[in-house]
Design a protein around this motif. Sequence first.
Motif, PDB file in Angstrom:
ATOM      1  N   LEU A  60       0.741  -1.301   0.153  1.00 33.79           N
ATOM      2  CA  LEU A  60      -0.009  -0.130   0.185  1.00 33.79           C
ATOM      3  C   LEU A  60       0.726   1.238   0.073  1.00 33.79           C
ATOM      4  CD1 LEU A  60      -2.671  -0.999   2.674  1.00 33.79           C
ATOM      5  CD2 LEU A  60      -2.783  -1.277   0.214  1.00 33.79           C
ATOM      6  N   MET A  61       1.957   1.015   0.658  1.00 36.41           N
ATOM      7  CA  MET A  61       2.623   2.600   0.640  1.00 36.41           C
ATOM      8  C   MET A  61       3.651   2.604  -0.425  1.00 36.41           C
ATOM      9  SD  MET A  61       4.328   1.920   4.836  1.00 36.41           S
ATOM     10  CE  MET A  61       5.218   3.651   4.789  1.00 36.41           C
ATOM     11  N   GLN A  62       3.803   1.469  -1.242  1.00 41.65           N
ATOM     12  CA  GLN A  62       4.319   1.473  -2.304  1.00 41.65           C
ATOM     13  C   GLN A  62       3.547   2.386  -3.383  1.00 41.65           C
ATOM     14  OE1 GLN A  62       5.532  -2.746  -2.642  1.00 41.65           O
ATOM     15  NE2 GLN A  62       7.529  -2.038  -3.013  1.00 41.65           N
ATOM     16  N   ALA A  63       2.158   1.744  -3.406  1.00 37.90           N
ATOM     17  CA  ALA A  63       1.315   2.339  -4.435  1.00 37.90           C
ATOM     18  C   ALA A  63       0.760   3.647  -4.052  1.00 37.90           C
ATOM     19  CB  ALA A  63       0.025   1.415  -4.439  1.00 37.90           C
ATOM     20  N   ASP A  65       2.479   6.007  -1.465  1.00 36.66           N
ATOM     21  CA  ASP A  65       3.694   7.015  -1.191  1.00 36.66           C
ATOM     22  C   ASP A  65       4.515   7.012  -2.084  1.00 36.66           C
ATOM     23  OD1 ASP A  65       2.017   7.884   1.141  1.00 36.66           O
ATOM     24  OD2 ASP A  65       2.541   5.883   1.937  1.00 36.66           O
ATOM     25  N   GLY A  66       4.663   5.928  -3.111  1.00 33.98           N
ATOM     26  CA  GLY A  66       5.906   5.846  -3.952  1.00 33.98           C
ATOM     27  C   GLY A  66       7.238   5.087  -3.410  1.00 33.98           C
ATOM     28  N   LEU A  67       6.724   4.506  -2.224  1.00 37.88           N
ATOM     29  CA  LEU A  67       8.049   3.663  -1.537  1.00 37.88           C
ATOM     30  C   LEU A  67       8.622   2.790  -2.502  1.00 37.88           C
ATOM     31  CD1 LEU A  67       8.939   4.092   1.280  1.00 37.88           C
ATOM     32  CD2 LEU A  67       7.910   2.142   1.875  1.00 37.88           C
ATOM     33  N   SER A  68       9.945   2.670  -2.747  1.00 39.98           N
ATOM     34  CA  SER A  68      10.716   1.700  -3.463  1.00 39.98           C
ATOM     35  C   SER A  68      10.980   0.768  -2.477  1.00 39.98           C
ATOM     36  CB  SER A  68      11.935   2.309  -3.913  1.00 39.98           C
ATOM     37  OG  SER A  68      12.801   2.471  -2.949  1.00 39.98           O
ATOM     38  N   LEU A  69      11.178  -0.605  -3.166  1.00 40.61           N
ATOM     39  CA  LEU A  69      11.501  -1.732  -2.617  1.00 40.61           C
ATOM     40  C   LEU A  69      12.818  -1.478  -1.824  1.00 40.61           C
ATOM     41  CD1 LEU A  69      10.838  -4.764  -2.249  1.00 40.61           C
ATOM     42  CD2 LEU A  69      12.413  -5.304  -4.318  1.00 40.61           C
ATOM     43  N   GLY A  70      13.697  -0.941  -2.030  1.00 42.25           N
ATOM     44  CA  GLY A  70      14.733  -0.625  -1.337  1.00 42.25           C
ATOM     45  C   GLY A  70      14.681   0.122  -0.247  1.00 42.25           C
ATOM     46  N   GLN A  71      13.845   1.326  -0.209  1.00 40.82           N
ATOM     47  CA  GLN A  71      13.394   2.014   0.814  1.00 40.82           C
ATOM     48  C   GLN A  71      12.476   1.162   1.810  1.00 40.82           C
ATOM     49  OE1 GLN A  71      11.363   5.131  -1.294  1.00 40.82           O
ATOM     50  NE2 GLN A  71      12.838   6.648  -0.547  1.00 40.82           N
ATOM     51  N   GLY A  75       7.295  11.559   5.459  1.00 39.62           N
ATOM     52  CA  GLY A  75       8.452  11.624   5.148  1.00 39.62           C
ATOM     53  C   GLY A  75       9.433  10.336   5.504  1.00 39.62           C
ATOM     54  N   TYR A  76      10.163  10.061   4.913  1.00 44.99           N
ATOM     55  CA  TYR A  76      11.000   8.656   5.137  1.00 44.99           C
ATOM     56  C   TYR A  76      11.924   8.533   6.100  1.00 44.99           C
ATOM     57  CZ  TYR A  76      14.083   4.739   3.389  1.00 44.99           C
ATOM     58  OH  TYR A  76      14.865   3.780   3.488  1.00 44.99           O
ATOM     59  N   PRO A  77      12.563   9.789   6.545  1.00 43.44           N
ATOM     60  CA  PRO A  77      13.409  10.135   7.639  1.00 43.44           C
ATOM     61  C   PRO A  77      12.865   9.602   8.844  1.00 43.44           C
ATOM     62  CG  PRO A  77      14.175  11.631   6.176  1.00 43.44           C
ATOM     63  CD  PRO A  77      12.726  11.002   5.595  1.00 43.44           C
ATOM     64  N   ALA A  78      11.355  10.317   8.969  1.00 46.42           N
ATOM     65  CA  ALA A  78      10.589  10.124  10.146  1.00 46.42           C
ATOM     66  C   ALA A  78      10.190   8.602  10.205  1.00 46.42           C
ATOM     67  CB  ALA A  78       9.395  10.723  10.209  1.00 46.42           C
ATOM     68  N   TRP A  79       9.747   8.055   9.295  1.00 41.10           N
ATOM     69  CA  TRP A  79       9.385   6.584   9.483  1.00 41.10           C
ATOM     70  C   TRP A  79      10.631   5.658   9.648  1.00 41.10           C
ATOM     71  CZ3 TRP A  79       6.897   6.727   3.739  1.00 41.10           C
ATOM     72  CH2 TRP A  79       5.790   7.286   3.678  1.00 41.10           C
ATOM     73  N   LEU A  80      11.569   6.000   9.340  1.00 43.45           N
ATOM     74  CA  LEU A  80      12.893   5.169   9.777  1.00 43.45           C
ATOM     75  C   LEU A  80      13.182   5.282  11.347  1.00 43.45           C
ATOM     76  CD1 LEU A  80      15.538   6.221   7.044  1.00 43.45           C
ATOM     77  CD2 LEU A  80      14.872   3.872   7.587  1.00 43.45           C
ATOM     78  N   VAL A  81      12.862   6.419  11.922  1.00 38.73           N
ATOM     79  CA  VAL A  81      12.970   6.461  13.282  1.00 38.73           C
ATOM     80  C   VAL A  81      11.819   5.763  13.935  1.00 38.73           C
ATOM     81  CG1 VAL A  81      13.052   8.110  15.200  1.00 38.73           C
ATOM     82  CG2 VAL A  81      14.193   8.740  13.308  1.00 38.73           C
ATOM     83  N   ILE A  83      13.052 -14.266   7.534  1.00 38.92           N
ATOM     84  CA  ILE A  83      12.821 -13.021   7.527  1.00 38.92           C
ATOM     85  C   ILE A  83      12.504 -12.488   6.148  1.00 38.92           C
ATOM     86  CG2 ILE A  83      15.302 -11.849   7.166  1.00 38.92           C
ATOM     87  CD1 ILE A  83      12.463 -10.828   9.555  1.00 38.92           C
ATOM     88  N   ILE A  84      13.116 -12.816   5.327  1.00 44.50           N
ATOM     89  CA  ILE A  84      12.770 -12.337   3.687  1.00 44.50           C
ATOM     90  C   ILE A  84      11.079 -12.678   3.548  1.00 44.50           C
ATOM     91  CG2 ILE A  84      13.207 -12.845   1.385  1.00 44.50           C
ATOM     92  CD1 ILE A  84      16.004 -12.976   2.100  1.00 44.50           C
ATOM     93  N   PRO A  85      10.574 -13.810   3.442  1.00 46.22           N
ATOM     94  CA  PRO A  85       9.132 -13.882   3.301  1.00 46.22           C
ATOM     95  C   PRO A  85       8.429 -13.201   4.354  1.00 46.22           C
ATOM     96  CG  PRO A  85      10.057 -16.045   3.866  1.00 46.22           C
ATOM     97  CD  PRO A  85      11.413 -15.086   3.465  1.00 46.22           C
ATOM     98  N   ALA A  86       9.078 -13.007   5.455  1.00 47.57           N
ATOM     99  CA  ALA A  86       8.092 -12.456   6.636  1.00 47.57           C
ATOM    100  C   ALA A  86       8.260 -11.043   6.275  1.00 47.57           C
ATOM    101  CB  ALA A  86       8.886 -12.816   7.910  1.00 47.57           C
ATOM    102  N   THR A  87       8.922 -10.422   5.520  1.00 55.91           N
ATOM    103  CA  THR A  87       8.851  -8.899   5.373  1.00 55.91           C
ATOM    104  C   THR A  87       8.508  -8.576   3.930  1.00 55.91           C
ATOM    105  OG1 THR A  87      11.085  -8.829   6.542  1.00 55.91           O
ATOM    106  CG2 THR A  87      10.540  -6.960   5.140  1.00 55.91           C
ATOM    107  N   PHE A  88       8.768  -9.561   2.967  1.00 54.81           N
ATOM    108  CA  PHE A  88       8.130  -9.205   1.575  1.00 54.81           C
ATOM    109  C   PHE A  88       7.208 -10.189   1.001  1.00 54.81           C
ATOM    110  CE2 PHE A  88      12.847  -7.468   2.417  1.00 54.81           C
ATOM    111  CZ  PHE A  88      12.582  -6.098   2.280  1.00 54.81           C
ATOM    112  N   LEU A  89       6.620 -11.049   1.609  1.00 58.80           N
ATOM    113  CA  LEU A  89       5.911 -11.908   0.861  1.00 58.80           C
ATOM    114  C   LEU A  89       4.757 -11.218   0.143  1.00 58.80           C
ATOM    115  CD1 LEU A  89       5.568 -14.936   0.035  1.00 58.80           C
ATOM    116  CD2 LEU A  89       4.364 -15.219   2.232  1.00 58.80           C
ATOM    117  N   PRO A  90       3.902 -10.085   0.943  1.00 60.34           N
ATOM    118  CA  PRO A  90       2.839  -9.679   0.278  1.00 60.34           C
ATOM    119  C   PRO A  90       3.367  -8.814  -0.838  1.00 60.34           C
ATOM    120  CG  PRO A  90       2.357  -9.447   2.672  1.00 60.34           C
ATOM    121  CD  PRO A  90       3.929  -9.904   2.139  1.00 60.34           C
ATOM    122  N   ALA A  91       4.198  -7.890  -0.700  1.00 57.00           N
ATOM    123  CA  ALA A  91       5.039  -7.195  -1.877  1.00 57.00           C
ATOM    124  C   ALA A  91       5.194  -8.230  -3.016  1.00 57.00           C
ATOM    125  CB  ALA A  91       6.147  -6.523  -1.492  1.00 57.00           C
ATOM    126  N   MET A  92       5.919  -9.367  -2.851  1.00 57.39           N
ATOM    127  CA  MET A  92       6.092 -10.321  -3.776  1.00 57.39           C
ATOM    128  C   MET A  92       4.699 -10.501  -4.509  1.00 57.39           C
ATOM    129  SD  MET A  92       8.793 -12.589  -2.375  1.00 57.39           S
ATOM    130  CE  MET A  92      10.488 -12.384  -1.601  1.00 57.39           C
TER     131      MET A  92
END
Length: 379
Positions: free
Chosen positions: A38-41, A43-49, A98-104, A223-232
């Motif tokens: 949802l954030m990719q669609a 907010d334009g969040l990239s996979l790397g972000q 903003g991305y920096p705030a989300w990181l924190v 952790i890879i499927p636990a983080t990215f499975l819905p995005a995949m």
Amino acid sequence: MDRPAHAATAATIVVVGLLALASAMGVGRFAFTPLLPLMQAHDGLSLGQGAWLATANYLGYAAGALACSVRPPAPHAAARAGLIAVAVSTLAMGVAEGYPAWLVLRFVAGVASACVLVGVSGWALAALGARGRAGWSGGVFSGVGIGIALAGVAGLVAGIEAVAPATVWLLLGAASAAVAAIGWLPLSADATAAPAKAAALRRWSPGDARLVAGYGAFGFGYIIPATFLPAMAKQAIADPVAFGLVWPVYGAAAAASTMLAGAARRRWGDRNVWAASHLLMAAGVAVLLVPGIAPALAMMASALLVGGTFMVATMAGLQEARRLAGAGARTLIAAMTTAFATGQIAGPLVVGVLGDAAASLVAAVILLVATAFALRRIP
């Protein structure tokens, strides 16, 4: 000595522990997983972000777990503070821009979730043991899967109804705030265990090293499927209902596995159950890479295989550490937790560098290595 009249009953302990872990893990750690598409669609969040946001959360979890290991807090205090911090950091995700705030904020949520896990584990297990209900601990740990499933349902509905991710963060934060309020009084000091005695000094053995290495490999592999499975799933499946169901299925499998794990561990032993969990998890990661399988089927198979094993591997691996180390288990478990945290921090970073397909292949291979470590004879 009789416990105080206001002490929580065993049923209350299970319910409060379940809700607390649902908030800490389902929201504090893993709500980002179903919200990433949802954030990719939106907010334009990239996979790397997204990978760095996940890494920030896992760094926070590692920092929180390390802090609790070096200077153990009172379990009820750690749980209370962590639940409040999970609620506040999640609500802030719906307000901050903003991305920096989300990181924190994701880092703070990681620290908080570790405090809740450590606190609730210490509080609930001691309290249930004191009441002769140690076997009810599976109900407490089912909260992890239940929280994941409910966060997944929130992401599914938001995707279908085109709800902004900020709104979902606010709703999940409000739910976490309610859990903190519900658990405040039951999470009292009367149910906690006496302070632990200093662990006995012991020499490290090859078996210790294999256990630590295997647990670290498990951290990377799951952790890879636990983080990215819905995005995949979103990339591979056009139907929002079909890809949105992946994470709720993952959580439901995790919740069910904690209730069934006790019988499997009694029948086959913790080491064999731990090894089998790694093997099934490797299959759950590898199925994503097999050509010719319908994407929806592959994603659901991965959700069931990985979701249904990661909590079992956690419980069996830690119990094997207690068997191997005896009075020195605390030191060994701290080393295992550090290795696990290192593995799960590395996972999203590898995705950011290699992409999800290549990283999944690496994860499957590493899980096979973890299976070998677990199967090798440990005295």
